[in-house]
Design a protein around this motif. Structure first.
Motif, PDB file in Angstrom:
ATOM      1  N   UNK A  13       0.825  -1.209   0.000  1.00 16.20           N
ATOM      2  CA  UNK A  13       0.000   0.000   0.000  1.00 16.20           C
ATOM      3  C   UNK A  13       0.863   1.265   0.000  1.00 16.20           C
ATOM      4  N   UNK A  14       0.631   2.157  -0.959  1.00 20.25           N
ATOM      5  CA  UNK A  14       1.356   3.428  -0.989  1.00 20.25           C
ATOM      6  C   UNK A  14       0.372   4.593  -1.017  1.00 20.25           C
ATOM      7  N   UNK A  15      -0.635   4.478  -0.192  1.00 22.37           N
ATOM      8  CA  UNK A  15      -1.572   5.546   0.101  1.00 22.37           C
ATOM      9  C   UNK A  15      -1.837   6.558  -0.977  1.00 22.37           C
ATOM     10  N   UNK A  16      -1.350   7.794  -0.743  1.00 27.68           N
ATOM     11  CA  UNK A  16      -1.665   8.918  -1.610  1.00 27.68           C
ATOM     12  C   UNK A  16      -1.002   8.834  -2.973  1.00 27.68           C
ATOM     13  N   UNK A  17      -0.075   7.901  -3.173  1.00 29.37           N
ATOM     14  CA  UNK A  17       0.536   7.713  -4.479  1.00 29.37           C
ATOM     15  C   UNK A  17       2.037   7.759  -4.450  1.00 29.37           C
ATOM     16  N   UNK A  18       2.656   6.667  -4.916  1.00 29.75           N
ATOM     17  CA  UNK A  18       4.108   6.575  -4.959  1.00 29.75           C
ATOM     18  C   UNK A  18       4.654   6.978  -6.317  1.00 29.75           C
ATOM     19  N   UNK A  19       5.901   6.583  -6.635  1.00 31.83           N
ATOM     20  CA  UNK A  19       6.504   6.943  -7.918  1.00 31.83           C
ATOM     21  C   UNK A  19       5.629   6.545  -9.104  1.00 31.83           C
ATOM     22  N   UNK A  20       5.434   7.496 -10.020  1.00 32.57           N
ATOM     23  CA  UNK A  20       4.596   7.231 -11.180  1.00 32.57           C
ATOM     24  C   UNK A  20       3.114   7.346 -10.924  1.00 32.57           C
ATOM     25  N   UNK A  21       2.745   7.689  -9.691  1.00 30.81           N
ATOM     26  CA  UNK A  21       1.317   7.780  -9.346  1.00 30.81           C
ATOM     27  C   UNK A  21       1.027   9.055  -8.549  1.00 30.81           C
ATOM     28  N   UNK A  22       1.587  10.165  -8.997  1.00 30.76           N
ATOM     29  CA  UNK A  22       1.472  11.421  -8.240  1.00 30.76           C
ATOM     30  C   UNK A  22       0.031  11.865  -7.985  1.00 30.76           C
ATOM     31  N   UNK A  23      -0.864  11.520  -8.881  1.00 28.01           N
ATOM     32  CA  UNK A  23      -2.245  12.024  -8.764  1.00 28.01           C
ATOM     33  C   UNK A  23      -3.227  10.988  -8.228  1.00 28.01           C
ATOM     34  N   UNK A  24      -2.721   9.878  -7.737  1.00 26.93           N
ATOM     35  CA  UNK A  24      -3.640   8.835  -7.283  1.00 26.93           C
ATOM     36  C   UNK A  24      -4.494   9.295  -6.106  1.00 26.93           C
ATOM     37  N   UNK A  25      -3.987  10.232  -5.316  1.00 26.20           N
ATOM     38  CA  UNK A  25      -4.738  10.720  -4.161  1.00 26.20           C
ATOM     39  C   UNK A  25      -6.045  11.405  -4.566  1.00 26.20           C
ATOM     40  N   UNK A  27      -8.283  10.043  -6.326  1.00 15.92           N
ATOM     41  CA  UNK A  27      -9.324   9.009  -6.276  1.00 15.92           C
ATOM     42  C   UNK A  27     -10.123   9.193  -4.981  1.00 15.92           C
ATOM     43  N   UNK A  28     -11.415   9.345  -5.099  1.00 17.79           N
ATOM     44  CA  UNK A  28     -12.257   9.636  -3.936  1.00 17.79           C
ATOM     45  C   UNK A  28     -12.363   8.458  -2.968  1.00 17.79           C
ATOM     46  N   UNK A  29     -11.918   7.279  -3.406  1.00 14.68           N
ATOM     47  CA  UNK A  29     -11.928   6.121  -2.502  1.00 14.68           C
ATOM     48  C   UNK A  29     -10.711   6.106  -1.575  1.00 14.68           C
ATOM     49  N   UNK A  30      -9.754   7.014  -1.813  1.00 17.32           N
ATOM     50  CA  UNK A  30      -8.545   7.067  -1.001  1.00 17.32           C
ATOM     51  C   UNK A  30      -8.625   8.264  -0.065  1.00 17.32           C
ATOM     52  N   UNK A  31      -8.548   8.067   1.251  1.00 17.13           N
ATOM     53  CA  UNK A  31      -8.563   9.217   2.170  1.00 17.13           C
ATOM     54  C   UNK A  31      -7.422  10.176   1.840  1.00 17.13           C
ATOM     55  N   UNK A 393       1.584  -7.533  -4.713  1.00 16.68           N
ATOM     56  CA  UNK A 393       0.574  -6.770  -5.435  1.00 16.68           C
ATOM     57  C   UNK A 393       0.560  -5.317  -4.964  1.00 16.68           C
ATOM     58  N   UNK A 394       0.784  -4.390  -5.895  1.00 15.22           N
ATOM     59  CA  UNK A 394       0.718  -2.972  -5.556  1.00 15.22           C
ATOM     60  C   UNK A 394      -0.733  -2.539  -5.462  1.00 15.22           C
ATOM     61  N   UNK A 395      -1.092  -1.973  -4.317  1.00 15.09           N
ATOM     62  CA  UNK A 395      -2.456  -1.483  -4.130  1.00 15.09           C
ATOM     63  C   UNK A 395      -2.546  -0.121  -4.815  1.00 15.09           C
ATOM     64  N   UNK A 396      -3.144  -0.101  -5.981  1.00 14.11           N
ATOM     65  CA  UNK A 396      -3.266   1.156  -6.708  1.00 14.11           C
ATOM     66  C   UNK A 396      -4.563   1.846  -6.302  1.00 14.11           C
ATOM     67  N   UNK A 397      -5.640   1.503  -6.959  1.00  9.42           N
ATOM     68  CA  UNK A 397      -6.941   2.092  -6.627  1.00  9.42           C
ATOM     69  C   UNK A 397      -7.754   1.091  -5.812  1.00  9.42           C
ATOM     70  N   UNK A 398      -8.327   1.523  -4.697  1.00  5.95           N
ATOM     71  CA  UNK A 398      -9.011   0.596  -3.787  1.00  5.95           C
ATOM     72  C   UNK A 398     -10.063  -0.283  -4.449  1.00  5.95           C
ATOM     73  N   UNK A 399     -10.837   0.279  -5.354  1.00  8.00           N
ATOM     74  CA  UNK A 399     -11.889  -0.512  -5.996  1.00  8.00           C
ATOM     75  C   UNK A 399     -11.282  -1.667  -6.785  1.00  8.00           C
ATOM     76  N   UNK A 400     -10.139  -1.428  -7.391  1.00 10.36           N
ATOM     77  CA  UNK A 400      -9.482  -2.469  -8.170  1.00 10.36           C
ATOM     78  C   UNK A 400      -8.949  -3.576  -7.266  1.00 10.36           C
TER      79      UNK A 400
END
Length: 439
Positions: A13-25, A27-31, A393-400
């Motif tokens: 799990x890399x919460x708000x977004x790790x390398x290559x995923x700067x905008x993942x935060x 996602x409204x499913x991620x606090x 497994x990298x936890x990207x988007x919670x729904x996935x």
């Protein structure tokens, strides 16, 4: 009939977004505060535990710039975090990253032994040497250790920690009220280690856990990294761009381990994996592309690009001029193996800097993307081909991730490739590794 070998699963799990995923935060499913929210970590760990995952793996580094991804900018220290998770879970392994370059063996041994007791035998240590050269400045050093020194320290550091974990022999604590005997003193001994990098007397002031001692994990693809993993690693975190790459890495690590007198089955290889699940294969591919473009922009990729090169700023160059190959020198004490691979590719293909960034960030069809059945079958194909022992497994988007846990894992279970119940209460037991005795 169940497969003799069983797939192992880890969650990253890399919460708000790790390398290559700067905008993942976004996602409204991620606090918004996910990377420092212990309740979020506990929740995802319990979801993984419900799906019978082997472990949750917490990555870490100790140097940031304003261009670091959101998760790196603001996140919890791994062992503190995992101690919190330990109290709300019962079976899932708890693996944290700690550097051997900027920690002392006694403190590391004590902290991991504490997590191992708190979790009743579920702790694992991901051994790293710190690729971010800027870390040196946070520990009073003008320069980062060179590769050979980093890996020499790492080997000795782990050996000292393992020696400290054997300070008490099994059954040392009698705790007999009738005889007033708390400790069998014959089962306690100092370490008295004197080596090239460390001098440690010991003993360690904490008893052993139900699994004996924490599981040692390692991630490194350089020659020194592979050799270290083969010598001390019990779990190896890797990357596999293709099944053939995975097979070559698997064969190399297991072969090196055998040369060191180790049994190949005493090492579990778990490459990091992105998995995208859709209703159909086409649906999953569309979702993969949508995630890719939503989570990262060109400007963010350019700003972050310098990390492998010691955070050298590539924004100073003409984007449409030939790739500045001389910048590889800045990676000497950083992530040199990855930086050299990028540089060699750019030079070989005559790329400009812009083309290099675009090549790296362009959508690539991942192997584990499709319907639940398609994903499960591809995971099995790689496993049966001995490209790996399992997947991190990298936890990207919670729904996935929810779809993977609820729709793909049951298929693996029905096909006999993954457990339906935990075999043990310890991380070693569930990974099929032996308890480390100290009779």
């Amino acid at each position: 009939m169940a497969s003799k070998r069983q797939i192992k699963l880890g969650l990253v799990p890399t919460g708000a977004g790790g390398p290559g995923n700067h905008n993942r935060w976004l996602d409204k499913d991620i606090p918004l505060d996910s990377s420092v929210n212990i309740d979020w970590y506990i929740d995802v760990a319990r979801q993984a535990e419900e799906a019978k995952f082997d472990l949750i793996f917490i990555v870490d580094s100790q140097f940031i710039t304003e261009n670091s991804p959101p998760h790196y900018l603001n996140r919890l220290e791994p062992l503190t975090l995992l101690s919190g998770v330990a109290t709300r879970t019962t079976h899932i392994g708890l693996v944290g990253t700690l550097t051997t370059s900027y920690n002392e063996p006694f403190n590391v041994a004590r902290r991991f032994a504490s997590l191992d007791l708190i979790s009743r035998g579920r702790a694992g240590w991901n051994v790293v040497t710190s690729g971010d050269a800027g870390t040196a400045g946070n520990y009073g050093r003008d320069e980062h250790y060179d590769y050979d020194t980093r890996y020499g320290r790492a080997l000795e550091h782990v050996q000292v920690a393992q020696g400290l974990w054997k300070s008490y022999r099994d059954g040392a604590f009698v705790r007999n009220r009738e005889t007033a005997e708390f400790l069998d003193k014959s089962k306690l001994h100092p370490l008295n280690h004197v080596g090239e990098h460390f001098k440690v007397v010991g003993p360690l002031n904490i008893e052993r856990s139900p699994q004996g001692e924490p599981v040692i994990f390692q991630a490194g693809n350089s020659e020194q990294g592979r050799d270290l993993g083969a010598r001390i690693g019990e779990g190896i975190f890797s990357h596999a761009a293709s099944l053939e790459d995975g097979q070559a890495f698997y064969k190399d690590i297991k072969g090196r381990a055998k040369a060191y007198g180790r049994a190949p089955e005493d090492i579990v290889i778990l490459p990091s994996t992105d998995i995208v699940v859709g209703d159909t294969d086409d649906d999953a591919r569309e979702l993969e592309r949508a995630y890719h473009f939503a989570d990262h922009s060109f400007d963010q990729a350019l700003a972050e690009f310098g990390r492998s090169f010691g955070w050298h700023d590539f924004r100073q160059y003409d984007l449409d001029a030939p790739f500045p190959a001389a910048a590889l020198e800045y990676a000497r004490s950083s992530f040199y193996t990855g930086a050299k691979r990028i540089t060699d590719l750019a030079v070989e293909r005559g790329f400009t800097l812009r083309q290099t960034i675009e090549h790296i960030r362009q959508p690539k069809n991942g192997p584990f993307v499709g319907s639940p059945e398609t994903v499960a079958n591809e995971l099995i194909r790689w496993f049966d081909a001995f490209a790996l022992d399992g997947f991190n497994v990298r936890l990207s988007h919670p729904a996935n991730f929810t779809r993977f846990a609820r729709e793909v894992v049951p298929i693996l279970q029905d096909k006999g490739y993954f457990r339906k119940e935990y075999e043990d209460t310890t991380l070693r037991g569930n990974l099929g590794l032996k308890k480390v005795p100290n009779p």
